[in-house]
Design a protein around this motif. Structure first.
Motif, PDB file in Angstrom:
ATOM      1  N   HIS A  27     -53.402  35.548   9.611  1.00 16.01           N
ATOM      2  CA  HIS A  27     -54.862  35.487   9.750  1.00 16.01           C
ATOM      3  C   HIS A  27     -55.490  34.856   8.502  1.00 16.01           C
ATOM      4  O   HIS A  27     -56.341  33.966   8.583  1.00 16.01           O
ATOM      5  CB  HIS A  27     -55.397  36.909   9.953  1.00 16.01           C
ATOM      6  CG  HIS A  27     -56.743  36.982  10.589  1.00 16.01           C
ATOM      7  ND1 HIS A  27     -57.322  38.164  10.962  1.00 16.01           N
ATOM      8  CD2 HIS A  27     -57.651  36.032  10.906  1.00 16.01           C
ATOM      9  CE1 HIS A  27     -58.522  37.936  11.494  1.00 16.01           C
ATOM     10  NE2 HIS A  27     -58.743  36.640  11.458  1.00 16.01           N
ATOM     11  N   HIS A  82     -64.838  35.099   7.787  1.00 15.98           N
ATOM     12  CA  HIS A  82     -63.593  35.697   7.296  1.00 15.98           C
ATOM     13  C   HIS A  82     -63.712  36.148   5.846  1.00 15.98           C
ATOM     14  O   HIS A  82     -63.181  37.204   5.489  1.00 15.98           O
ATOM     15  CB  HIS A  82     -62.417  34.746   7.519  1.00 15.98           C
ATOM     16  CG  HIS A  82     -62.029  34.650   8.966  1.00 15.98           C
ATOM     17  ND1 HIS A  82     -62.638  33.758   9.821  1.00 15.98           N
ATOM     18  CD2 HIS A  82     -61.139  35.354   9.717  1.00 15.98           C
ATOM     19  CE1 HIS A  82     -62.115  33.923  11.044  1.00 15.98           C
ATOM     20  NE2 HIS A  82     -61.206  34.881  11.005  1.00 15.98           N
ATOM     21  N   ASP A 165     -63.765  41.151  13.780  1.00 14.32           N
ATOM     22  CA  ASP A 165     -63.197  39.951  14.397  1.00 14.32           C
ATOM     23  C   ASP A 165     -62.451  40.388  15.662  1.00 14.32           C
ATOM     24  O   ASP A 165     -61.494  41.156  15.579  1.00 14.32           O
ATOM     25  CB  ASP A 165     -62.229  39.326  13.383  1.00 14.32           C
ATOM     26  CG  ASP A 165     -61.655  37.989  13.821  1.00 14.32           C
ATOM     27  OD1 ASP A 165     -61.771  37.641  15.016  1.00 14.32           O
ATOM     28  OD2 ASP A 165     -61.073  37.302  12.961  1.00 14.32           O
ATOM     29  N   HIS A 169     -56.280  36.364  17.731  1.00 13.10           N
ATOM     30  CA  HIS A 169     -55.448  36.153  16.541  1.00 13.10           C
ATOM     31  C   HIS A 169     -55.577  37.302  15.532  1.00 13.10           C
ATOM     32  O   HIS A 169     -54.729  37.460  14.663  1.00 13.10           O
ATOM     33  CB  HIS A 169     -55.736  34.785  15.875  1.00 13.10           C
ATOM     34  CG  HIS A 169     -57.065  34.656  15.179  1.00 13.10           C
ATOM     35  ND1 HIS A 169     -57.870  33.545  15.306  1.00 13.10           N
ATOM     36  CD2 HIS A 169     -57.736  35.488  14.335  1.00 13.10           C
ATOM     37  CE1 HIS A 169     -58.966  33.713  14.563  1.00 13.10           C
ATOM     38  NE2 HIS A 169     -58.903  34.873  13.981  1.00 13.10           N
TER      39      HIS A 169
HETATM   40 MN    MN Z   1     -60.160  35.628  12.640  1.00 11.51          MN
END
Ligand code: MN
Length: 208
Positions: A27, A82, A165, A169
């Motif tokens: 990630h 992120h 998130d 993924h």
């Molecule tokens: Mn992500």
């Protein structure tokens, strides 16, 4: 100056068993790196924009040259989201009850449990890829909502305090299709001190 990956303040395996080391590694070092690279690539076409904070670009998306606007929205959004996400996670279990901010949450959503339920439902019902957020709105109210893809709340004039998130993924290696289990695990690794700090900063934020 090109944008770079922020340093993680904990090891890839620090959030286990809630988020596994392999997911963290991929990630951060692959997905987040790719958003960073593509964001830089877009800004290479208008290098004066490197002088502005990425958050500022997202908050003023309509002013971004059209040829890179979608790339800034997607990759700039991915970059900023992120950077934000790693900071609101913590390997040290923190009790939200230690927070002054808890009172504000409980007042806004009638109880902390109700807040947790609503946030989880928002994360659960986001169809496809995206994020669930606790934000401060322009009129300084707390709100739970979700965005698609890598859309930042800044695009909507909202300041993120907490975010999750829910792209596959972020959880597929460990949780496969069981997004609900990943959302339940999330509550064990939240950096509540940082969330409170985000709230105090958001109160001071001046919208342009
Ligand atoms: Mn992500």
């Amino acid at each position: 100056m090109k944008h770079t990956l922020p340093k993680l303040s904990y090891a890839y395996n620090a959030l286990e068993p809630f988020i596994d080391a392999k997911t963290m590694e991929i990630h951060y070092s692959k997905h987040h790196q790719t958003y960073t690279d593509k964001f830089n690539e877009a800004l290479d076409k208008h290098p004066d924009l490197f002088d502005k904070k990425p958050e500022e670009l997202l908050a003023n998306l309509s002013t971004i040259p059209e040829d890179i606007r979608a790339a800034v929205r997607n990759h700039g959004g991915g970059y900023v989201n992120h950077c934000f996400f790693w900071e609101i996670l913590s390997p040290k279990k923190q009790k939200p009850s230690d927070l002054t901010f808890l009172k504000v949450i409980s007042k806004s959503f009638s109880s902390f449990e109700k807040f947790k339920e609503q946030f989880s439902a928002s994360a659960m019902s986001r169809f496809g890829s995206g994020w669930a957020w606790l934000v401060l709105t322009k009129d300084k109210k707390l709100e739970i909502y979700s965005t698609a893809n890598q859309d930042s709340p800044l695009i909507d004039g909202k300041i993120a305090l907490l975010g999750l998130d829910v792209w596959e993924h972020a959880y597929y290696l460990k949780y496969q299709n069981k997004r609900a289990d990943y959302i339940a695990a999330f509550w064990n690794i939240i950096n509540w001190k940082k969330v409170e700090e985000n709230y105090l900063n958001a109160l001071k934020y001046r919208h342009q």
